[in-house]
Design an enzyme around this catalytic site. Structure first.
Site, PDB file in Angstrom:
ATOM      1  N   ARG A  52       0.902  -1.246   0.121  1.00 23.72           N
ATOM      2  CA  ARG A  52      -0.123  -0.014   0.036  1.00 23.72           C
ATOM      3  C   ARG A  52       0.879   1.169  -0.040  1.00 23.72           C
ATOM      4  NH1 ARG A  52       1.806   2.105   3.725  1.00 23.72           N
ATOM      5  NH2 ARG A  52       0.458   3.896   3.517  1.00 23.72           N
ATOM      6  N   GLY A  53       0.185   2.263  -0.221  1.00 26.52           N
ATOM      7  CA  GLY A  53       0.993   3.801  -0.225  1.00 26.52           C
ATOM      8  C   GLY A  53       1.059   3.708  -1.880  1.00 26.52           C
ATOM      9  N   ALA A  54       0.923   5.172  -2.093  1.00 19.62           N
ATOM     10  CA  ALA A  54       0.772   5.427  -3.872  1.00 19.62           C
ATOM     11  C   ALA A  54       2.138   4.798  -4.515  1.00 19.62           C
ATOM     12  CB  ALA A  54       0.337   6.854  -3.987  1.00 19.62           C
ATOM     13  N   ARG A  95      -7.716  -0.799  -7.094  1.00 22.31           N
ATOM     14  CA  ARG A  95      -8.107   0.117  -6.265  1.00 22.31           C
ATOM     15  C   ARG A  95      -8.175   1.527  -7.117  1.00 22.31           C
ATOM     16  NH1 ARG A  95      -4.606   1.095  -0.933  1.00 22.31           N
ATOM     17  NH2 ARG A  95      -6.490   1.836  -0.219  1.00 22.31           N
ATOM     18  N   GLN A 202      -3.112   2.757   9.853  1.00 18.63           N
ATOM     19  CA  GLN A 202      -1.694   2.961   9.056  1.00 18.63           C
ATOM     20  C   GLN A 202      -0.572   3.611   9.846  1.00 18.63           C
ATOM     21  OE1 GLN A 202      -4.474   3.100   7.390  1.00 18.63           O
ATOM     22  NE2 GLN A 202      -4.449   2.432   5.271  1.00 18.63           N
ATOM     23  N   ASP A 243      -2.245  10.422  -2.758  1.00 19.89           N
ATOM     24  CA  ASP A 243      -2.702   9.423  -3.458  1.00 19.89           C
ATOM     25  C   ASP A 243      -2.706   9.892  -4.934  1.00 19.89           C
ATOM     26  OD1 ASP A 243      -3.465   8.665  -0.554  1.00 19.89           O
ATOM     27  OD2 ASP A 243      -2.742   6.620  -1.934  1.00 19.89           O
ATOM     28  N   ASN A 253      -5.806  12.105  -0.183  1.00 22.05           N
ATOM     29  CA  ASN A 253      -5.147  11.208   0.864  1.00 22.05           C
ATOM     30  C   ASN A 253      -5.742  10.725   1.847  1.00 22.05           C
ATOM     31  OD1 ASN A 253      -2.417  10.490   1.517  1.00 22.05           O
ATOM     32  ND2 ASN A 253      -2.744  11.737   3.632  1.00 22.05           N
ATOM     33  N   LYS A 254      -5.399   9.939   2.327  1.00 18.09           N
ATOM     34  CA  LYS A 254      -6.091   9.180   3.528  1.00 18.09           C
ATOM     35  C   LYS A 254      -7.159   9.561   4.073  1.00 18.09           C
ATOM     36  CE  LYS A 254      -5.927   5.546   3.913  1.00 18.09           C
ATOM     37  NZ  LYS A 254      -6.664   4.685   3.129  1.00 18.09           N
TER      38      LYS A 254
HETATM   39  O1  MRU Z   1      -4.980   3.006   1.824  1.00 17.20           O
HETATM   40  P1  MRU Z   1      -3.596   3.402   1.912  1.00 17.20           P
HETATM   41  O2  MRU Z   1      -2.766   2.914   3.098  1.00 17.20           O
HETATM   42  O3  MRU Z   1      -2.918   2.675   0.569  1.00 17.20           O
HETATM   43  O4  MRU Z   1      -3.484   4.874   1.938  1.00 17.20           O
HETATM   44  C1  MRU Z   1      -2.023   5.456   1.667  1.00 17.20           C
HETATM   45  C2  MRU Z   1      -1.983   6.932   1.746  1.00 17.20           C
HETATM   46  O5  MRU Z   1      -3.066   7.551   2.115  1.00 17.20           O
HETATM   47  C3  MRU Z   1      -0.719   7.594   2.055  1.00 17.20           C
HETATM   48  O6  MRU Z   1      -0.745   8.721   2.718  1.00 17.20           O
HETATM   49  C4  MRU Z   1      -0.373   7.881   0.711  1.00 17.20           C
HETATM   50  O7  MRU Z   1      -0.253   6.767  -0.291  1.00 17.20           O
HETATM   51  C5  MRU Z   1       1.158   8.731   0.393  1.00 17.20           C
HETATM   52  S1  MRU Z   1       2.376   7.408   0.102  1.00 17.20           S
HETATM   53  C6  MRU Z   1       3.945   8.353   0.246  1.00 17.20           C
END
Ligand code: MRU
Length: 354
Positions: A52-54, A95, A202, A243, A253-254
């Site tokens: 996970r994470g963009a 996703r 997270q 993201d 973002n999250k």
């Molecule tokens: O659902 P996730 O855990 O994939 O969401 C991730 C985020 O929102 C992060 O803040 C984002 O991807 C930044 S990664 C450097």
């Protein structure tokens, strides 16, 4: 850079026929590596946030597409390319919000398309090199963005984080957390306050893990405590990842990030978004064009609880991301420089709207 835990969370196995990841859904209580080959398990790893994470999702998708291509029985280009398109569409549907997934899949497909007159084995070889290049570019991006982030803090500052923008969310060093880790390496002591980040935690599970292991002064708070720590003067800046960022600087973002930005504005605290160029989407004019992922209700009521927190009949609404209006963002930090409003102009100056 001192990343505390030298985890490489996305890589190819030695034989080059599978993607190896650390299963982030089990951290911090269990460190388990998964070796993934089939389309179904590669898809599931993204959908279930094992990776996970963009930026990390983008890198993973590039390797996944390569692994599927390498396992193809096709010998003719048209057959090979049709299969590649199907695998690409399947992975892309895992996703919807992080643009890195689509962008890296597009990049891999474009490479294969540009080699239509070559043999299938040569295309597969080139796809591996491209996936490695995507990984290496991300490492360089993280280092550059962290250097810019470091210019925004002073020794002793308190930084509020939301979700996870660390090594686990990228190739290695991280973006928002990269700056904090770089500060530590340079002997600059910062204090990190980490929102736990309901419902998938997270912040609690991953961000505090990464920062604590690196020796950073780390404090975990519930999401609803962000206001009090700001009011008490403990926070000098907010550092978040993203993201997908629209051309006007609106940033997805999250879930919960926009609330933090609104609080920061209220208390006069700078709110910084760390955004690799790979996360800017010139095809989205504003945040209203960004698709927000909706996730299963059990993540709110059941996951991480010994017993459900609400009756089974109670409805849940579980959007995984929200959009922070560009007016709430003090600056957007990219690997090419620090952008300020008006963001469309600032992005264009750095050649980021392509
Ligand atoms: O659902 P996730 O855990 O994939 O969401 C991730 C985020 O929102 C992060 O803040 C984002 O991807 C930044 S990664 C450097």
């Amino acid at each position: 850079m001192n990343t505390g835990c030298e985890i490489i969370n996305v890589r190819l196995n030695d034989a080059g026929d599978a993607v190896v990841i650390i299963d982030q859904s089990l951290l911090p209580n269990e460190t388990r590596y998964l070796t993934l080959r089939g389309a179904g398990e590669l898809y599931e790893a993204i959908a279930e946030l094992r990776v996970r994470g963009a930026p990390a999702i983008g890198i993973f998708a590039a390797y996944a597409l390569y692994v599927l291509a390498a396992g193809s029985a096709a010998t003719r280009y048209d057959e090979f390319y049709d299969e590649l398109l199907k695998n690409k569409a399947y992975l892309d549907s895992s996703r919807p919000t992080a643009v890195n997934l689509r962008k890296m899949l597009d990049r891999m497909e474009a490479l294969a398309r540009s080699m239509s007159s070559e043999s299938v084995p040569r295309i597969i070889e080139a796809m591996r090199r491209e996936a490695d290049a995507i990984y290496d570019e991300d490492v360089a991006m993280c280092r550059a963005i962290s250097e810019y982030g470091l210019t925004l803090v002073r020794p002793g500052d308190g930084i509020l984080t939301h979700c996870n923008a660390g090594p686990l969310a990228t190739s290695r060093y991280g973006t928002g957390l990269g700056a904090i880790l770089l500060a530590k390496e340079r002997g600059i002591e910062l204090r990190a306050y980490c929102d736990e980040t309901r419902p998938l935690l997270q912040g609690a599970r991953l961000t505090t893990f990464e920062l604590y292991k690196a020796g950073v002064d780390t404090t975990l708070i519930c999401d609803n405590m962000a206001s009090i720590v700001m009011r008490e003067g403990k926070i000098n800046a907010c550092f978040v990842g993203c993201d997908r960022v629209a051309a006007n600087g609106d940033a997805a973002n999250k879930i919960g990030t926009s609330g933090v930005a609104i609080l920061a504005k209220h208390y006069g605290i700078p709110f910084y978004v760390f955004c690799p160029s790979s996360t800017i989407d010139p095809n989205c004019a504003t945040g209203g064009d960004i698709e927000i992922e909706q996730r299963a209700p059990d993540e709110i009521k059941e996951k991480f609880f010994i017993k459900p927190s609400a009756l089974p009949e109670v409805k849940c609404y579980n959007p995984a991301f929200d959009v922070t209006d560009n007016a709430l963002i003090t600056a957007i930090i990219t690997e090419r420089g620090i952008c300020r409003a008006p963001y469309a102009e600032s992005f264009a100056e750095l050649g980021l709207l392509v």
